[in-house]
Design a protein around this motif. Structure first.
Motif, PDB file in Angstrom:
ATOM      1  N   THR A   9      81.174  19.819  44.339  1.00 10.85           N
ATOM      2  CA  THR A   9      80.340  18.622  44.451  1.00 10.85           C
ATOM      3  C   THR A   9      78.885  18.956  44.167  1.00 10.85           C
ATOM      4  O   THR A   9      78.206  18.254  43.413  1.00 10.85           O
ATOM      5  CB  THR A   9      80.478  18.005  45.850  1.00 10.85           C
ATOM      6  N   LEU A  10      78.376  20.025  44.756  1.00 10.88           N
ATOM      7  CA  LEU A  10      76.982  20.398  44.524  1.00 10.88           C
ATOM      8  C   LEU A  10      76.753  20.744  43.065  1.00 10.88           C
ATOM      9  O   LEU A  10      75.755  20.309  42.469  1.00 10.88           O
ATOM     10  CB  LEU A  10      76.599  21.590  45.405  1.00 10.88           C
ATOM     11  N   HIS A  11      77.647  21.501  42.462  1.00 10.12           N
ATOM     12  CA  HIS A  11      77.479  21.863  41.059  1.00 10.12           C
ATOM     13  C   HIS A  11      77.455  20.626  40.167  1.00 10.12           C
ATOM     14  O   HIS A  11      76.702  20.569  39.190  1.00 10.12           O
ATOM     15  CB  HIS A  11      78.593  22.807  40.620  1.00 10.12           C
ATOM     16  N   ARG A  12      78.249  19.642  40.511  1.00  8.45           N
ATOM     17  CA  ARG A  12      78.248  18.394  39.723  1.00  8.45           C
ATOM     18  C   ARG A  12      76.942  17.626  39.907  1.00  8.45           C
ATOM     19  O   ARG A  12      76.427  17.013  38.971  1.00  8.45           O
ATOM     20  CB  ARG A  12      79.444  17.534  40.115  1.00  8.45           C
ATOM     21  N   ILE A  13      76.384  17.672  41.103  1.00  5.73           N
ATOM     22  CA  ILE A  13      75.087  17.027  41.337  1.00  5.73           C
ATOM     23  C   ILE A  13      73.995  17.698  40.515  1.00  5.73           C
ATOM     24  O   ILE A  13      73.153  17.033  39.905  1.00  5.73           O
ATOM     25  CB  ILE A  13      74.731  17.072  42.837  1.00  5.73           C
ATOM     26  N   LEU A  14      74.013  19.018  40.479  1.00  7.59           N
ATOM     27  CA  LEU A  14      72.983  19.752  39.755  1.00  7.59           C
ATOM     28  C   LEU A  14      73.162  19.685  38.245  1.00  7.59           C
ATOM     29  O   LEU A  14      72.202  19.870  37.496  1.00  7.59           O
ATOM     30  CB  LEU A  14      72.980  21.215  40.210  1.00  7.59           C
ATOM     31  N   ASP A  15      74.371  19.399  37.802  1.00  6.54           N
ATOM     32  CA  ASP A  15      74.636  19.311  36.369  1.00  6.54           C
ATOM     33  C   ASP A  15      73.919  18.094  35.778  1.00  6.54           C
ATOM     34  O   ASP A  15      73.900  17.005  36.364  1.00  6.54           O
ATOM     35  CB  ASP A  15      76.145  19.196  36.112  1.00  6.54           C
ATOM     36  N   TYR A  16      73.360  18.293  34.594  1.00  5.83           N
ATOM     37  CA  TYR A  16      72.552  17.225  33.991  1.00  5.83           C
ATOM     38  C   TYR A  16      73.343  15.942  33.742  1.00  5.83           C
ATOM     39  O   TYR A  16      72.781  14.848  33.771  1.00  5.83           O
ATOM     40  CB  TYR A  16      71.929  17.724  32.687  1.00  5.83           C
ATOM     41  N   SER A  17      74.636  16.049  33.531  1.00  2.00           N
ATOM     42  CA  SER A  17      75.446  14.868  33.242  1.00  2.00           C
ATOM     43  C   SER A  17      75.458  13.872  34.405  1.00  2.00           C
ATOM     44  O   SER A  17      75.782  12.699  34.209  1.00  2.00           O
ATOM     45  CB  SER A  17      76.885  15.272  32.904  1.00  2.00           C
ATOM     46  N   SER A  18      75.078  14.319  35.602  1.00  2.00           N
ATOM     47  CA  SER A  18      75.065  13.440  36.775  1.00  2.00           C
ATOM     48  C   SER A  18      73.678  12.884  37.082  1.00  2.00           C
ATOM     49  O   SER A  18      73.510  12.159  38.069  1.00  2.00           O
ATOM     50  CB  SER A  18      75.567  14.204  38.008  1.00  2.00           C
ATOM     51  N   ARG A  19      72.690  13.206  36.250  1.00  2.00           N
ATOM     52  CA  ARG A  19      71.318  12.874  36.601  1.00  2.00           C
ATOM     53  C   ARG A  19      71.086  11.364  36.736  1.00  2.00           C
ATOM     54  O   ARG A  19      70.314  10.919  37.582  1.00  2.00           O
ATOM     55  CB  ARG A  19      70.338  13.460  35.574  1.00  2.00           C
ATOM     56  N   SER A  20      71.746  10.579  35.903  1.00  2.00           N
ATOM     57  CA  SER A  20      71.472   9.136  35.929  1.00  2.00           C
ATOM     58  C   SER A  20      72.011   8.458  37.183  1.00  2.00           C
ATOM     59  O   SER A  20      71.488   7.423  37.597  1.00  2.00           O
ATOM     60  CB  SER A  20      72.057   8.453  34.686  1.00  2.00           C
ATOM     61  N   ASP A  21      73.030   9.040  37.822  1.00  5.16           N
ATOM     62  CA  ASP A  21      73.573   8.424  39.036  1.00  5.16           C
ATOM     63  C   ASP A  21      74.256   9.466  39.913  1.00  5.16           C
ATOM     64  O   ASP A  21      75.488   9.600  39.915  1.00  5.16           O
ATOM     65  CB  ASP A  21      74.559   7.309  38.685  1.00  5.16           C
ATOM     66  N   PRO A  22      73.477  10.198  40.711  1.00  7.26           N
ATOM     67  CA  PRO A  22      74.069  11.212  41.590  1.00  7.26           C
ATOM     68  C   PRO A  22      74.593  10.642  42.906  1.00  7.26           C
ATOM     69  O   PRO A  22      75.205  11.364  43.694  1.00  7.26           O
ATOM     70  CB  PRO A  22      72.899  12.160  41.856  1.00  7.26           C
ATOM     71  N   TYR A  23      74.376   9.347  43.148  1.00  2.00           N
ATOM     72  CA  TYR A  23      74.622   8.797  44.482  1.00  2.00           C
ATOM     73  C   TYR A  23      76.087   8.819  44.918  1.00  2.00           C
ATOM     74  O   TYR A  23      76.370   9.114  46.090  1.00  2.00           O
ATOM     75  CB  TYR A  23      74.017   7.393  44.583  1.00  2.00           C
TER      76      TYR A  23
END
Length: 406
Positions: A9-23
């Protein structure tokens, strides 16, 4: 509550692909309020636990208290007060605050009101007749940069130089040696050195030449705590220069993006200018400019949510997750400028509560209020817009907006 590992989960948050909607990922993270990572660090994502740690004297902001040094941090011979603990933190913050706000200069922000309003007005005047504008380049960036340069006494014509340095610095904040190229860290270190040398030259010019700017006051004023050393002034100026515009750029840009996504609120703001005050507070909760405090250090073993965090461990504070915690806020994923119970974490909390928060609030209030009033039928060109790389200071790198006729 037992600690579990949720690195994915943390790695996905930090990944740029999640930047537009990390919520949605923050919601996943909150299932385990305190989560130990594979590298031995701990991620804290729920409001109650975050608030507890932000006020815990056993949690350090000084990188030297980490059991394992962080890449690139060892070179900080004189940290800014944001990276220090009491009593050094308190001394330096007091000395800076003498010239930045209450109680010694209580009228600073109010006194800037004509400058803030005129600067925003001029920038919006320049947008007149344009079919398409970029909220970042046309207003959200130049506005706070102009203000912080004026406050510090940094020549505005030097802005192109420090913009490059600041970009490299921000990009290196979340450097991960396991996944990032070493060049990312090296550019950040070089930028840090260049910026410090630049500010050092300005400080040297101020000695014996008292003026109204903050650098002059710090270089010449002897208050109850004495006078800062040049290195301390440089570290303080470095912090204020970066924090004084980077976070405000995001706050204004995230704010305009949110208003364009909620046209009924934008319409209300046009007719109810006073709405801008609670609206900015809700933005600080709903779409904050700072999402993550990448590290704190445990002075000693700390117990949070029945989880023991060992002495020396790195603690990552997910502030934006805490401000969307349904255990603390009613309907946290709803943007509600009429929200009354809104003790968000947008500016942090505790002894490190954002130094420039009052100024950032007022800048955002004026910018968003004036754009709502004066832009001609604005509409998003692209949604979601392109985002900056950083998951820490999160905001669009550009926000293209059409006006009527575009």
């Amino acid at each position: 509550m037992t600690t579990t590992q949720v690195p994915d989960t943390l790695h996905r948050i930090l990944d740029y692909s999640s930047r537009s909607d990390p919520y949605p990922l923050y919601a996943e993270l909150r299932r385990t309020p305190v989560a130990r990572q594979e590298d031995g660090s701990f991620v804290v994502s729920t409001y109650r636990e975050l608030a507890e740690l932000l006020h815990d004297p056993h949690v350090s902001s000084d990188v030297r208290n980490l059991a394992h040094p962080m890449p690139g941090r060892e070179s900080d011979t004189t940290p800014a007060f944001i990276n220090l603990d009491p009593p050094e933190h308190d001394r330096l913050r007091r000395m800076a605050m003498r010239h930045f706000g209450p109680p010694h200069t209580p009228g600073l922000v109010d006194g800037l009101e004509p400058v803030l309003t005129a600067t925003v007005g001029d920038l919006i005047d320049d947008m007149a007749g344009k079919e398409q504008i970029d909220v970042v380049d046309d207003l959200a960036y130049p506005f706070p940069v102009t203000v912080i340069c004026r406050l510090l006494g940094v020549p505005r014509e030097d802005e192109p130089k420090f913009r490059l340095w600041v970009n490299d610095l921000i990009n290196s904040i979340d450097y991960n040696p396991a996944t990032d190229p070493k060049e990312k860290l090296e550019k950040g270190l070089a930028a840090r050195q260049d910026l410090r040398e630049f500010l050092g030259g300005l400080v040297a010019q101020r000695h014996g030449r008292p003026g109204d700017d903050l650098l002059s006051r710090l270089a010449n004023d002897d208050g109850p705590d004495g006078r800062m050393t040049d290195e301390e002034i440089i570290s303080t100026a470095n912090l204020l220069l970066i924090a004084g515009h980077e976070t405000t750029v995001n706050l204004i840009t995230n704010g305009m993006l949110t208003l364009l996504r909620h046209p009924q609120v934008l319409d209300r703001l046009r007719g109810e200018p006073e709405l801008v005050v609670p609206l900015v507070e809700e933005l600080l909760r709903y779409e904050p400019p700072v999402h993550i405090i990448p590290w704190r250090a445990a002075y000693s073993d700390v117990t949070v949510a029945d989880t023991v965090i060992p002495k020396g461990s790195q603690i990552m504070l997910m502030l934006a997750s805490g401000s969307r915690d349904p255990q603390r806020f009613v309907e946290p994923d709803r943007f509600d400028p009429d929200r009354r119970d809104n003790q968000h974490l947008g500016f942090g909390s505790g002894i490190h509560l954002c130094f420039g928060g009052p100024l950032a609030r007022r800048e955002a209030q004026i910018a968003l209020g004036e754009m709502a009033r004066r832009l001609d039928g604005p509409a998003l060109v692209t949604d979601p817009p392109p985002y900056r790389r950083s998951p820490v200071l999160r905001g669009p790198i550009h926000l293209q907006v059409r006006q009527n006729g575009g």
